[in-house]
Design an enzyme around this catalytic site. Sequence first.
Site, short mmCIF file in Angstrom:
data_model
loop_
_atom_site.label_atom_id
_atom_site.label_comp_id
_atom_site.label_asym_id
_atom_site.label_seq_id
_atom_site.Cartn_x
_atom_site.Cartn_y
_atom_site.Cartn_z
N GLU A 99 0.85 -1.21 0.00
CA GLU A 99 0.00 0.00 0.00
C GLU A 99 0.87 1.24 0.00
OE1 GLU A 99 -3.43 0.60 0.18
OE2 GLU A 99 -4.30 -0.78 1.67
N ASP A 100 0.34 2.31 -0.58
CA ASP A 100 1.10 3.56 -0.60
C ASP A 100 1.07 4.27 0.75
OD1 ASP A 100 -1.64 4.11 -0.80
OD2 ASP A 100 -1.46 5.46 -2.52
N ASP A 103 -4.10 6.10 5.88
CA ASP A 103 -4.73 7.36 6.29
C ASP A 103 -5.90 7.01 7.21
OD1 ASP A 103 -5.59 9.94 6.52
OD2 ASP A 103 -6.27 10.17 4.46
N PHE A 153 -1.52 16.20 3.96
CA PHE A 153 -1.76 15.67 2.61
C PHE A 153 -0.45 15.73 1.83
CE2 PHE A 153 -3.03 15.74 -1.79
CZ PHE A 153 -3.97 14.71 -1.82
P1 IMP Z 1 -7.20 5.30 3.52
O1 IMP Z 1 -7.86 6.58 3.95
O2 IMP Z 1 -6.19 4.80 4.54
O3 IMP Z 1 -8.22 4.24 3.16
O4 IMP Z 1 -6.39 5.64 2.20
C1 IMP Z 1 -7.06 5.59 0.97
C2 IMP Z 1 -6.24 6.09 -0.16
O5 IMP Z 1 -6.35 7.49 -0.15
C3 IMP Z 1 -4.75 5.81 -0.17
O6 IMP Z 1 -4.40 4.54 -0.68
C4 IMP Z 1 -4.28 6.93 -1.07
O7 IMP Z 1 -4.41 6.54 -2.42
C5 IMP Z 1 -5.24 8.06 -0.74
N1 IMP Z 1 -4.61 9.00 0.21
C6 IMP Z 1 -4.69 9.02 1.55
N2 IMP Z 1 -3.94 10.02 2.05
C7 IMP Z 1 -3.39 10.64 0.98
C8 IMP Z 1 -2.49 11.77 0.82
O8 IMP Z 1 -2.01 12.40 1.77
N3 IMP Z 1 -2.18 12.10 -0.47
C9 IMP Z 1 -2.65 11.44 -1.55
N4 IMP Z 1 -3.46 10.38 -1.45
C10 IMP Z 1 -3.82 9.99 -0.20
#
Ligand code: IMP
Length: 176
Positions: A99-100, A103, A153
């Site tokens: 995973e990247d 969040d 972000f």
């Molecule tokens: P989650 O909120 O942990 O489910 O993350 C969902 C997705 O939102 C991640 O896989 C990213 O693709 C995107 N994301 C979350 N935080 C960031 C950020 O700071 N910058 C860009 N994309 C983000």
Amino acid sequence: MTSLPIQEILIPQDRLQKRVSEIARQISEEYAGKSVLFIACLKGAVFFLSDLMKEMTIDVEVAFLYLSSYKGYTSPQGGVRQYMLPLPNLRDRHVILIEDILDTGNSLIYAWDYCRHFQPRSLQNCILLVKEGSEREEIPPVHYRGFDIPNVFVVGYGLDYQEKYRQLPYIAIPSL
Ligand code: IMP
Ligand code: MG
């Protein structure tokens, strides 16, 4: 290269590459003698995945999940939608989710449960960026982590703002 005003480069390219090599070495050692299946979440994890794979010294296969999250909406799946892609049989495989960023954790919870359902032999995760405050009891623990970052972000190295800036070779805080 980009018209996005950058407030700060949070993680420069050389630190990214060094840490990615370290993680590849660690995974290669811990899974020595085995073959692993990386499952990367599109689209953000693609840069990380490709650099990681280049440094792996054990057999690695790759597959993809295409997830998209609706921020600000609620749904039974925690705001995550899946676009179906073919996936190899996970049964008895050593699977590592790539995973990247962590969040809200909704994507990880979704991907984790989805993979677990197919009864892999082992399941772990490898996440490049872990945002401060994102780790909660309901989220699977992070096994391999690149960097802990503040709750801001970020863009670059696969991460987008409105589908742009993924190509930046570093992680930056944009001035939005
Ligand atoms: P989650 O909120 O942990 O489910 O993350 C969902 C997705 O939102 C991640 O896989 C990213 O693709 C995107 N994301 C979350 N935080 C960031 C950020 O700071 N910058 C860009 N994309 C983000
Ligand atoms: Mg995105």
